[in-house]
Write a protein that holds these residues in place. Sequence first.
Motif, PDB file in Angstrom:
ATOM      1  N   PHE A 195       0.834  -1.198   0.000  1.00  0.00           N
ATOM      2  CA  PHE A 195       0.000   0.000   0.000  1.00  0.00           C
ATOM      3  C   PHE A 195       0.875   1.256   0.000  1.00  0.00           C
ATOM      4  N   MET A 196       1.881   1.280   0.854  1.00  0.00           N
ATOM      5  CA  MET A 196       2.778   2.439   0.904  1.00  0.00           C
ATOM      6  C   MET A 196       3.510   2.616  -0.429  1.00  0.00           C
ATOM      7  N   ASN A 197       3.937   1.511  -1.019  1.00  0.00           N
ATOM      8  CA  ASN A 197       4.599   1.584  -2.325  1.00  0.00           C
ATOM      9  C   ASN A 197       3.688   2.175  -3.382  1.00  0.00           C
ATOM     10  N   GLN A 198       2.463   1.697  -3.400  1.00  0.00           N
ATOM     11  CA  GLN A 198       1.540   2.156  -4.426  1.00  0.00           C
ATOM     12  C   GLN A 198       1.149   3.624  -4.235  1.00  0.00           C
ATOM     13  N   ILE A 199       1.116   4.096  -2.990  1.00  0.00           N
ATOM     14  CA  ILE A 199       0.875   5.524  -2.771  1.00  0.00           C
ATOM     15  C   ILE A 199       1.994   6.335  -3.419  1.00  0.00           C
ATOM     16  N   LYS A 200       3.231   5.884  -3.239  1.00  0.00           N
ATOM     17  CA  LYS A 200       4.365   6.592  -3.852  1.00  0.00           C
ATOM     18  C   LYS A 200       4.257   6.609  -5.371  1.00  0.00           C
ATOM     19  N   GLU A 201       3.888   5.456  -5.932  1.00  0.00           N
ATOM     20  CA  GLU A 201       3.753   5.384  -7.379  1.00  0.00           C
ATOM     21  C   GLU A 201       2.658   6.332  -7.877  1.00  0.00           C
ATOM     22  N   ARG A 202       1.551   6.405  -7.144  1.00  0.00           N
ATOM     23  CA  ARG A 202       0.458   7.304  -7.537  1.00  0.00           C
ATOM     24  C   ARG A 202       0.873   8.769  -7.402  1.00  0.00           C
ATOM     25  N   ILE A 203       1.663   9.072  -6.387  1.00  0.00           N
ATOM     26  CA  ILE A 203       2.128  10.451  -6.222  1.00  0.00           C
ATOM     27  C   ILE A 203       2.981  10.852  -7.421  1.00  0.00           C
ATOM     28  N   GLU A 204       3.846   9.927  -7.875  1.00  0.00           N
ATOM     29  CA  GLU A 204       4.658  10.222  -9.053  1.00  0.00           C
ATOM     30  C   GLU A 204       3.767  10.436 -10.278  1.00  0.00           C
ATOM     31  N   GLN A 205       2.746   9.591 -10.423  1.00  0.00           N
ATOM     32  CA  GLN A 205       1.879   9.670 -11.600  1.00  0.00           C
ATOM     33  C   GLN A 205       0.953  10.886 -11.585  1.00  0.00           C
ATOM     34  N   GLU A 206       0.365  11.187 -10.410  1.00  0.00           N
ATOM     35  CA  GLU A 206      -0.680  12.197 -10.337  1.00  0.00           C
ATOM     36  C   GLU A 206      -0.188  13.575  -9.891  1.00  0.00           C
ATOM     37  N   ASN A 207       0.978  13.617  -9.221  1.00  0.00           N
ATOM     38  CA  ASN A 207       1.558  14.877  -8.769  1.00  0.00           C
ATOM     39  C   ASN A 207       0.537  15.735  -8.005  1.00  0.00           C
ATOM     40  N   PRO A 208       0.009  15.249  -6.885  1.00  0.00           N
ATOM     41  CA  PRO A 208      -0.993  16.006  -6.124  1.00  0.00           C
ATOM     42  C   PRO A 208      -0.444  17.347  -5.668  1.00  0.00           C
ATOM     43  N   GLN A 209      -1.316  18.368  -5.677  1.00  0.00           N
ATOM     44  CA  GLN A 209      -0.868  19.727  -5.391  1.00  0.00           C
ATOM     45  C   GLN A 209      -1.288  20.240  -4.022  1.00  0.00           C
ATOM     46  N   SER A 210      -2.057  19.460  -3.291  1.00  0.00           N
ATOM     47  CA  SER A 210      -2.525  19.913  -1.983  1.00  0.00           C
ATOM     48  C   SER A 210      -2.764  18.713  -1.077  1.00  0.00           C
ATOM     49  N   ALA A 211      -2.981  18.997   0.211  1.00  0.00           N
ATOM     50  CA  ALA A 211      -3.285  17.928   1.165  1.00  0.00           C
ATOM     51  C   ALA A 211      -4.577  17.227   0.788  1.00  0.00           C
ATOM     52  N   GLU A 212      -5.553  17.989   0.261  1.00  0.00           N
ATOM     53  CA  GLU A 212      -6.818  17.384  -0.150  1.00  0.00           C
ATOM     54  C   GLU A 212      -6.618  16.441  -1.330  1.00  0.00           C
ATOM     55  N   ASP A 213      -5.719  16.819  -2.230  1.00  0.00           N
ATOM     56  CA  ASP A 213      -5.405  15.929  -3.358  1.00  0.00           C
ATOM     57  C   ASP A 213      -4.773  14.634  -2.845  1.00  0.00           C
ATOM     58  N   VAL A 214      -3.899  14.758  -1.850  1.00  0.00           N
ATOM     59  CA  VAL A 214      -3.245  13.585  -1.269  1.00  0.00           C
ATOM     60  C   VAL A 214      -4.284  12.701  -0.588  1.00  0.00           C
ATOM     61  N   ARG A 215      -5.203  13.325   0.149  1.00  0.00           N
ATOM     62  CA  ARG A 215      -6.261  12.575   0.836  1.00  0.00           C
ATOM     63  C   ARG A 215      -7.122  11.820  -0.188  1.00  0.00           C
ATOM     64  N   ASP A 216      -7.477  12.480  -1.266  1.00  0.00           N
ATOM     65  CA  ASP A 216      -8.293  11.850  -2.294  1.00  0.00           C
ATOM     66  C   ASP A 216      -7.550  10.681  -2.933  1.00  0.00           C
ATOM     67  N   LEU A 217      -6.264  10.880  -3.208  1.00  0.00           N
ATOM     68  CA  LEU A 217      -5.432   9.824  -3.817  1.00  0.00           C
ATOM     69  C   LEU A 217      -5.384   8.596  -2.915  1.00  0.00           C
ATOM     70  N   ILE A 218      -5.108   8.808  -1.629  1.00  0.00           N
ATOM     71  CA  ILE A 218      -4.983   7.694  -0.687  1.00  0.00           C
ATOM     72  C   ILE A 218      -6.322   6.985  -0.505  1.00  0.00           C
ATOM     73  N   SER A 219      -7.396   7.747  -0.409  1.00  0.00           N
ATOM     74  CA  SER A 219      -8.727   7.158  -0.219  1.00  0.00           C
ATOM     75  C   SER A 219      -9.107   6.301  -1.413  1.00  0.00           C
ATOM     76  N   ARG A 220      -8.865   6.813  -2.620  1.00  0.00           N
ATOM     77  CA  ARG A 220      -9.206   6.058  -3.828  1.00  0.00           C
ATOM     78  C   ARG A 220      -8.398   4.764  -3.915  1.00  0.00           C
ATOM     79  N   LEU A 221      -7.107   4.868  -3.609  1.00  0.00           N
ATOM     80  CA  LEU A 221      -6.250   3.684  -3.681  1.00  0.00           C
ATOM     81  C   LEU A 221      -6.663   2.648  -2.648  1.00  0.00           C
ATOM     82  N   ALA A 222      -6.981   3.093  -1.432  1.00  0.00           N
ATOM     83  CA  ALA A 222      -7.428   2.166  -0.394  1.00  0.00           C
ATOM     84  C   ALA A 222      -8.687   1.429  -0.838  1.00  0.00           C
TER      85      ALA A 222
END
Length: 299
Positions: A195-222
């Motif tokens: 899960f932690m690995n895939q969050i990193k991969e998504r961050i590289e792919q999506e380049n979130p710009q805010s904490a809300e973007d990060v929250r959305d990314l993590i929630s969707r992946l979970a």
Amino acid sequence: MRKLIATSCITLLAVTFFIYTSIPIALADAIEGETIVTLGEDLSQSQRATVLEDMEITDEDEIEIIYVTNEEEHNYLGDYIPASQIGSNAISSARITLRNDNTGVAVTTNNINYITGAMYTNALATAGVSGAEIYATAPFTVSGTGALTGIMKAYEASTGETIDEEVKQAANEEMVVTAELAEDEDIDEDEAVDFMNQIKERIEQENPQSAEDVRDLISRLADELGISLSQDQLEQLVSLFNNLRNLNIDWGKVTDTIDATRDWISDFAESEEGQNVIQSIIGFFQSIWEWFLSVFSNN
């Protein structure tokens, strides 16, 4: 049918044992390049001797030794785990051997009961460490939370590179967050690490710009992975990765290191040496199973 199931279980146990075991397999024979050892400053003389013997380091080896203090451990871990868990003595030690920078990071452990090799690997990848074989150990069972400090210190000494202090802090936080996730009864160690690995991969792919973007990314992946996070777990992950997002981290290198580590483990498992190791472990479990059957068949 029972024999088939037993054999399959034995094979699975053996392969799992090889990849995630706390015993250093074939590292000493594969040493290439410079090796540095880190020792907990509070080891007694006899404990120091035990640890060096475990690392297969002798008096004849010209190995640089770096000492890690309990103060350093508290400095990097004090914000993330209770002081009582860190303890008052620096005990965890490590051997780091440099390899080609494109070969990833492989960590094995001994007498470490809280942090797994994969957890160290992920945190080190985040810190920019690559191309290293690492063996973390202690003279008796410890949590292993302090070992990461020594490993990064040794890597800096080996390469001449300086790891940013904020990145060191974040790597330690990541290690602790991953271990805490793995303590959840619904999330095992492999799932937490992946899960932690895939969050990193998504961050590289999506380049979130805010904490809300990060929250959305993590929630969707979970949701995609079927992982149910509590609100506290979600907020902890958002805080960690939003902090990482704001640091000067090369996410491409991080994911490349993780991929290279997977390839390294896979290549070893498929090699003649790896197959011999796996077969010897299978034989060990097979002998235990046969003994177990003989005991019950005679009753």
